[in-house]
Design a protein around this motif. Structure first.
Motif, PDB file in Angstrom:
ATOM      1  N   UNK A   1      -9.990   6.079  -9.657  1.00  0.00           N
ATOM      2  CA  UNK A   1      -9.280   4.965 -10.285  1.00  0.00           C
ATOM      3  C   UNK A   1      -7.826   5.346 -10.571  1.00  0.00           C
ATOM      4  N   UNK A   2      -6.904   4.413 -10.343  1.00  0.00           N
ATOM      5  CA  UNK A   2      -5.486   4.678 -10.578  1.00  0.00           C
ATOM      6  C   UNK A   2      -4.756   5.224  -9.369  1.00  0.00           C
ATOM      7  N   UNK A   3      -5.455   5.366  -8.232  1.00  0.00           N
ATOM      8  CA  UNK A   3      -4.821   5.860  -7.005  1.00  0.00           C
ATOM      9  C   UNK A   3      -3.949   4.765  -6.391  1.00  0.00           C
ATOM     10  N   UNK A   4      -2.659   5.091  -6.185  1.00  0.00           N
ATOM     11  CA  UNK A   4      -1.756   4.125  -5.561  1.00  0.00           C
ATOM     12  C   UNK A   4      -2.129   3.957  -4.099  1.00  0.00           C
ATOM     13  N   UNK A   5      -1.839   2.769  -3.589  1.00  0.00           N
ATOM     14  CA  UNK A   5      -2.202   2.433  -2.202  1.00  0.00           C
ATOM     15  C   UNK A   5      -1.669   3.468  -1.210  1.00  0.00           C
ATOM     16  N   UNK A   6      -0.413   3.905  -1.428  1.00  0.00           N
ATOM     17  CA  UNK A   6       0.180   4.867  -0.484  1.00  0.00           C
ATOM     18  C   UNK A   6      -0.484   6.241  -0.582  1.00  0.00           C
ATOM     19  N   UNK A   7      -1.239   6.492  -1.677  1.00  0.00           N
ATOM     20  CA  UNK A   7      -1.935   7.770  -1.822  1.00  0.00           C
ATOM     21  C   UNK A   7      -3.390   7.706  -1.349  1.00  0.00           C
ATOM     22  N   UNK A   8      -3.855   6.508  -0.984  1.00  0.00           N
ATOM     23  CA  UNK A   8      -5.203   6.381  -0.426  1.00  0.00           C
ATOM     24  C   UNK A   8      -5.200   7.030   0.960  1.00  0.00           C
ATOM     25  N   UNK A   9      -6.163   7.905   1.255  1.00  0.00           N
ATOM     26  CA  UNK A   9      -6.177   8.606   2.551  1.00  0.00           C
ATOM     27  C   UNK A   9      -6.116   7.641   3.732  1.00  0.00           C
ATOM     28  N   UNK A  10      -5.414   8.071   4.788  1.00  0.00           N
ATOM     29  CA  UNK A  10      -5.244   7.212   5.969  1.00  0.00           C
ATOM     30  C   UNK A  10      -6.575   6.933   6.658  1.00  0.00           C
ATOM     31  N   UNK A  11      -7.567   7.806   6.435  1.00  0.00           N
ATOM     32  CA  UNK A  11      -8.859   7.579   7.092  1.00  0.00           C
ATOM     33  C   UNK A  11      -9.829   6.782   6.219  1.00  0.00           C
ATOM     34  N   UNK A  12      -9.322   6.306   5.067  1.00  0.00           N
ATOM     35  CA  UNK A  12     -10.145   5.437   4.220  1.00  0.00           C
ATOM     36  C   UNK A  12     -10.354   4.104   4.925  1.00  0.00           C
ATOM     37  N   UNK A  13     -11.560   3.575   4.849  1.00  0.00           N
ATOM     38  CA  UNK A  13     -11.827   2.275   5.469  1.00  0.00           C
ATOM     39  C   UNK A  13     -12.423   1.323   4.439  1.00  0.00           C
ATOM     40  N   UNK A  14     -12.346   0.040   4.740  1.00  0.00           N
ATOM     41  CA  UNK A  14     -12.909  -0.988   3.872  1.00  0.00           C
ATOM     42  C   UNK A  14     -14.403  -0.719   3.675  1.00  0.00           C
ATOM     43  N   UNK A  15     -14.865  -0.596   2.414  1.00  0.00           N
ATOM     44  CA  UNK A  15     -16.287  -0.287   2.162  1.00  0.00           C
ATOM     45  C   UNK A  15     -17.229  -1.404   2.602  1.00  0.00           C
ATOM     46  N   UNK A  16     -16.711  -2.590   2.807  1.00  0.00           N
ATOM     47  CA  UNK A  16     -17.574  -3.710   3.188  1.00  0.00           C
ATOM     48  C   UNK A  16     -17.663  -3.898   4.701  1.00  0.00           C
ATOM     49  N   UNK A  17     -16.509  -3.813   5.389  1.00  0.00           N
ATOM     50  CA  UNK A  17     -16.536  -4.146   6.821  1.00  0.00           C
ATOM     51  C   UNK A  17     -16.015  -3.022   7.717  1.00  0.00           C
ATOM     52  N   UNK A  18     -15.423  -1.959   7.121  1.00  0.00           N
ATOM     53  CA  UNK A  18     -15.070  -0.787   7.918  1.00  0.00           C
ATOM     54  C   UNK A  18     -13.732  -0.808   8.629  1.00  0.00           C
ATOM     55  N   UNK A  19     -12.864  -1.800   8.362  1.00  0.00           N
ATOM     56  CA  UNK A  19     -11.541  -1.784   8.989  1.00  0.00           C
ATOM     57  C   UNK A  19     -10.620  -0.826   8.224  1.00  0.00           C
ATOM     58  N   UNK A  20      -9.553  -0.380   8.883  1.00  0.00           N
ATOM     59  CA  UNK A  20      -8.645   0.585   8.279  1.00  0.00           C
ATOM     60  C   UNK A  20      -7.605  -0.054   7.369  1.00  0.00           C
ATOM     61  N   UNK A  21      -6.772   0.829   6.760  1.00  0.00           N
ATOM     62  CA  UNK A  21      -5.753   0.373   5.809  1.00  0.00           C
ATOM     63  C   UNK A  21      -4.760  -0.611   6.431  1.00  0.00           C
ATOM     64  N   UNK A  22      -4.550  -0.482   7.749  1.00  0.00           N
ATOM     65  CA  UNK A  22      -3.545  -1.343   8.388  1.00  0.00           C
ATOM     66  C   UNK A  22      -3.970  -2.814   8.390  1.00  0.00           C
ATOM     67  N   UNK A  23      -5.251  -3.069   8.125  1.00  0.00           N
ATOM     68  CA  UNK A  23      -5.717  -4.455   8.090  1.00  0.00           C
ATOM     69  C   UNK A  23      -5.757  -5.025   6.674  1.00  0.00           C
ATOM     70  N   UNK A  24      -5.110  -4.326   5.740  1.00  0.00           N
ATOM     71  CA  UNK A  24      -5.024  -4.827   4.363  1.00  0.00           C
ATOM     72  C   UNK A  24      -3.641  -5.406   4.105  1.00  0.00           C
ATOM     73  N   UNK A  25      -3.608  -6.436   3.265  1.00  0.00           N
ATOM     74  CA  UNK A  25      -2.344  -7.049   2.874  1.00  0.00           C
ATOM     75  C   UNK A  25      -2.225  -7.041   1.363  1.00  0.00           C
ATOM     76  N   UNK A  26      -0.985  -6.840   0.881  1.00  0.00           N
ATOM     77  CA  UNK A  26      -0.762  -6.832  -0.561  1.00  0.00           C
ATOM     78  C   UNK A  26      -1.014  -8.224  -1.137  1.00  0.00           C
ATOM     79  N   UNK A  27      -1.719  -8.254  -2.271  1.00  0.00           N
ATOM     80  CA  UNK A  27      -1.968  -9.520  -2.962  1.00  0.00           C
ATOM     81  C   UNK A  27      -0.861  -9.713  -3.996  1.00  0.00           C
ATOM     82  N   UNK A  28      -0.187 -10.855  -3.933  1.00  0.00           N
ATOM     83  CA  UNK A  28       0.914 -11.073  -4.887  1.00  0.00           C
ATOM     84  C   UNK A  28       0.432 -11.899  -6.072  1.00  0.00           C
TER      85      UNK A  28
END
Ligand code: ZN
Length: 72
Positions: free
Chosen positions: A45-72
């Motif tokens: 908890x408290x990990x900034x997005x840029x500090x999330x490992x590049x090999x982390x994937x979506x726990x629900x569907x398995x896509x990588x960080x590049x398929x995430x968009x910032x929520x405003x």
């Protein structure tokens, strides 16, 4: 005069507070919340997005960080 000074002081303080961001998986809608992290997958908890490992994937569907968009 002193009142105006206090107002500008408050604004500065608010600007300096780091706001936790959220990122949404564009494939399934899962939300990564920096405040909550993803402890089940080794992201504390408290990990900034840029500090999330590049090999982390979506726990629900398995896509990588590049398929995430910032929520405003
Ligand atoms: Zn997903």
């Amino acid at each position: 005069m002193w009142y105006t000074y206090l107002c500008s002081l408050n604004k500065t303080t608010i600007m300096e507070v780091y706001i936790m961001k959220k990122f949404e998986c564009t494939a399934c809608g899962y939300i990564y919340d920096e405040e909550l992290g993803d402890p089940d997958n080794g992201v504390a908890p408290g990990t900034k997005w840029e500090d999330v490992p590049e090999d982390w994937v979506c726990p629900l569907c398995g896509v990588g960080k590049e398929d995430f968009e910032e929520v405003s």
